[in-house]
Scaffold this active site. Structure first.
Site, PDB file in Angstrom:
ATOM      1  N   ASN A 169      87.285 -22.067  19.594  1.00 16.51           N
ATOM      2  CA  ASN A 169      87.679 -22.053  18.436  1.00 16.51           C
ATOM      3  C   ASN A 169      87.388 -21.826  17.007  1.00 16.51           C
ATOM      4  O   ASN A 169      87.914 -21.834  15.937  1.00 16.51           O
ATOM      5  CB  ASN A 169      86.914 -23.845  18.050  1.00 16.51           C
ATOM      6  CG  ASN A 169      87.902 -24.958  19.489  1.00 16.51           C
ATOM      7  OD1 ASN A 169      88.791 -25.182  18.980  1.00 16.51           O
ATOM      8  ND2 ASN A 169      87.967 -24.666  20.285  1.00 16.51           N
TER       9      ASN A 169
ATOM     10  N   LEU B 180      76.578 -27.670  20.442  1.00 11.89           N
ATOM     11  CA  LEU B 180      75.727 -29.009  21.607  1.00 11.89           C
ATOM     12  C   LEU B 180      74.527 -29.375  20.823  1.00 11.89           C
ATOM     13  O   LEU B 180      74.425 -30.693  21.740  1.00 11.89           O
ATOM     14  CB  LEU B 180      75.503 -28.586  22.402  1.00 11.89           C
ATOM     15  CG  LEU B 180      77.518 -27.742  23.489  1.00 11.89           C
ATOM     16  CD1 LEU B 180      76.826 -27.162  24.659  1.00 11.89           C
ATOM     17  CD2 LEU B 180      77.684 -29.119  22.960  1.00 11.89           C
TER      18      LEU B 180
ATOM     19  N   ILE C 116      72.968 -33.025  14.979  1.00  8.28           N
ATOM     20  CA  ILE C 116      72.877 -32.742  13.469  1.00  8.28           C
ATOM     21  C   ILE C 116      71.873 -34.099  13.024  1.00  8.28           C
ATOM     22  O   ILE C 116      71.694 -34.701  12.830  1.00  8.28           O
ATOM     23  CB  ILE C 116      73.997 -32.440  12.228  1.00  8.28           C
ATOM     24  CG1 ILE C 116      75.316 -32.263  13.421  1.00  8.28           C
ATOM     25  CG2 ILE C 116      73.711 -32.612  11.037  1.00  8.28           C
ATOM     26  CD1 ILE C 116      74.563 -30.167  13.523  1.00  8.28           C
TER      27      ILE C 116
ATOM     28  N   ASN D 290      83.573 -32.474  12.864  1.00  9.65           N
ATOM     29  CA  ASN D 290      83.150 -31.742  14.524  1.00  9.65           C
ATOM     30  C   ASN D 290      84.391 -32.085  14.982  1.00  9.65           C
ATOM     31  O   ASN D 290      85.634 -32.945  14.858  1.00  9.65           O
ATOM     32  CB  ASN D 290      81.984 -32.372  15.047  1.00  9.65           C
ATOM     33  CG  ASN D 290      82.254 -32.399  16.465  1.00  9.65           C
ATOM     34  OD1 ASN D 290      82.196 -31.462  16.456  1.00  9.65           O
ATOM     35  ND2 ASN D 290      82.096 -33.488  17.413  1.00  9.65           N
TER      36      ASN D 290
ATOM     37  N   HIS E 111      85.487 -32.624  19.864  1.00  7.81           N
ATOM     38  CA  HIS E 111      85.632 -33.833  20.496  1.00  7.81           C
ATOM     39  C   HIS E 111      86.819 -33.374  21.486  1.00  7.81           C
ATOM     40  O   HIS E 111      87.838 -33.514  21.346  1.00  7.81           O
ATOM     41  CB  HIS E 111      85.132 -35.097  19.959  1.00  7.81           C
ATOM     42  CG  HIS E 111      84.249 -35.427  21.441  1.00  7.81           C
ATOM     43  ND1 HIS E 111      83.341 -35.307  22.344  1.00  7.81           N
ATOM     44  CD2 HIS E 111      85.123 -36.599  22.998  1.00  7.81           C
ATOM     45  CE1 HIS E 111      82.658 -36.136  22.915  1.00  7.81           C
ATOM     46  NE2 HIS E 111      84.074 -36.026  23.567  1.00  7.81           N
TER      47      HIS E 111
ATOM     48  N   ASP F  82      79.433 -37.828  17.924  1.00  2.00           N
ATOM     49  CA  ASP F  82      80.488 -38.614  18.524  1.00  2.00           C
ATOM     50  C   ASP F  82      81.474 -40.007  17.359  1.00  2.00           C
ATOM     51  O   ASP F  82      81.952 -40.507  18.130  1.00  2.00           O
ATOM     52  CB  ASP F  82      81.094 -38.430  19.801  1.00  2.00           C
ATOM     53  CG  ASP F  82      81.101 -36.907  19.949  1.00  2.00           C
ATOM     54  OD1 ASP F  82      81.416 -35.982  19.754  1.00  2.00           O
ATOM     55  OD2 ASP F  82      79.907 -37.040  21.710  1.00  2.00           O
TER      56      ASP F  82
ATOM     57  N   GLU G 125      93.186 -27.888  20.771  1.00  2.00           N
ATOM     58  CA  GLU G 125      92.555 -27.376  19.640  1.00  2.00           C
ATOM     59  C   GLU G 125      92.401 -26.400  19.046  1.00  2.00           C
ATOM     60  O   GLU G 125      92.553 -26.511  17.248  1.00  2.00           O
ATOM     61  CB  GLU G 125      91.005 -27.526  20.292  1.00  2.00           C
ATOM     62  CG  GLU G 125      90.676 -28.128  21.206  1.00  2.00           C
ATOM     63  CD  GLU G 125      88.876 -28.171  21.937  1.00  2.00           C
ATOM     64  OE1 GLU G 125      88.324 -29.070  21.974  1.00  2.00           O
ATOM     65  OE2 GLU G 125      88.703 -27.180  22.329  1.00  2.00           O
TER      66      GLU G 125
HETATM   67  C1  GAR Z   1      85.342 -27.217  22.782  1.00  2.00           C
HETATM   68  O1  GAR Z   1      86.529 -27.650  23.818  1.00  2.00           O
HETATM   69  C2  GAR Z   1      85.072 -28.689  22.200  1.00  2.00           C
HETATM   70  O2  GAR Z   1      85.764 -28.818  21.561  1.00  2.00           O
HETATM   71  C3  GAR Z   1      83.797 -29.007  22.892  1.00  2.00           C
HETATM   72  O3  GAR Z   1      83.002 -27.551  23.079  1.00  2.00           O
HETATM   73  C4  GAR Z   1      83.674 -26.818  22.784  1.00  2.00           C
HETATM   74  C5  GAR Z   1      83.622 -25.139  22.680  1.00  2.00           C
HETATM   75  O4  GAR Z   1      84.731 -24.177  23.141  1.00  2.00           O
HETATM   76  N1  GAR Z   1      82.872 -29.996  22.161  1.00  2.00           N
HETATM   77  C6  GAR Z   1      82.238 -30.916  22.224  1.00  2.00           C
HETATM   78  O5  GAR Z   1      82.156 -30.556  23.985  1.00  2.00           O
HETATM   79  C7  GAR Z   1      81.280 -31.884  21.257  1.00  2.00           C
HETATM   80  N2  GAR Z   1      81.085 -32.864  21.990  1.00  2.00           N
HETATM   81  P1  GAR Z   1      84.610 -23.534  22.331  1.00  2.00           P
HETATM   82  O6  GAR Z   1      83.436 -22.512  22.137  1.00  2.00           O
HETATM   83  O7  GAR Z   1      85.756 -22.471  23.338  1.00  2.00           O
HETATM   84  O8  GAR Z   1      85.485 -23.619  21.390  1.00  2.00           O
END
Ligand code: GAR
Length: 197
Positions: free
Chosen positions: A14, A85, A88, A102, A104, A145, A174
């Site tokens: 992302n 993760l 904050i 953020n 999620h 969240d 995403e």
């Molecule tokens: C993403 O799916 C994001 O939504 C999730 O971590 C992944 C990161 O992927 N975030 C959470 O679970 C936060 N609670 P990436 O490193 O490939 O962007």
């Protein structure tokens, strides 16, 4: 120029979509990547795009409010959490109140909260037999969240879906939506002229 810092802990797909999205935008840019894991893929991505990165540890992040000083000194206006993760700390939430988003990987308020990240979320969705899942982009407050929702998009969960295939569907959402939602929010907040996608 509105300058973004992306916070990430993992592979950074992302983060890369966001970096790429703003690479050709004149008035908004990604100026910093903040990471809490020395081996995270997102650090390689930052290097490849020539974006400075900052590796933080718990003492630094939670032990004082030095992080705000660093971000302000580097001219950071807006924070984006893309798979970051750690919770904050409130000093940072207050310093970037309604200037921190953020993402999620589920339809909050379902499947959110402590321990609900990455594959844990998709496994829980599968186990609950949910007919759909999706993404939630929200402002950050000092609960996991929990901040105001800005955007959601959903996708169906079919009977044959596995947690991995759910993850892939969610990732498509995403990558499609996160960069544009970040841009829309920043343009409104900083009163920048609209740009048509
Ligand atoms: C993403 O799916 C994001 O939504 C999730 O971590 C992944 C990161 O992927 N975030 C959470 O679970 C936060 N609670 P990436 O490193 O490939 O962007």
């Amino acid at each position: 120029m509105v300058q973004i810092a992306i916070f990430a802990s993992g592979s950074g797909t992302n983060a890369e979509k966001i970096i790429q999205h703003f690479a050709d935008v004149e008035d908004i840019g990604v100026a910093l990547v903040v990471c809490n894991k020395a081996k995270a893929g997102v650090l390689d991505i930052a290097e490849r795009w020539g974006i400075p990165s900052m590796l933080i540890n718990r003492d630094f992040f939670y032990g004082s409010d030095q992080m705000v000083f660093e971000l302000k000194q580097q001219g950071i206006d807006f924070l984006v959490l893309a798979g970051f993760l750690w919770m904050i700390p409130s000093y940072l939430v207050h310093a970037y109140d309604h200037k921190m988003l953020n993402i999620h990987p589920a339809l909050l308020p379902k499947f959110g909260g402590k321990g609900m990240y990455g594959m844990h979320v998709h496994e829980a969705v599968k186990n609950a037999g949910e007919p759909q899942t999706g993404i939630t982009i929200h402002y950050v407050n000092d609960q996991y969240d929990d901040g105001a929702v800005v955007f959601q998009a959903s996708c169906p969960v079919e009977i044959q879906d596995t947690p991995e295939s759910i993850r892939q569907k969610v990732q498509v959402l995403e990558h499609r939506h996160f960069p544009e939602v970040v841009e829309t929010v920043i343009r409104e907040k900083f009163k920048l002229p609209a740009r048509y996608f």
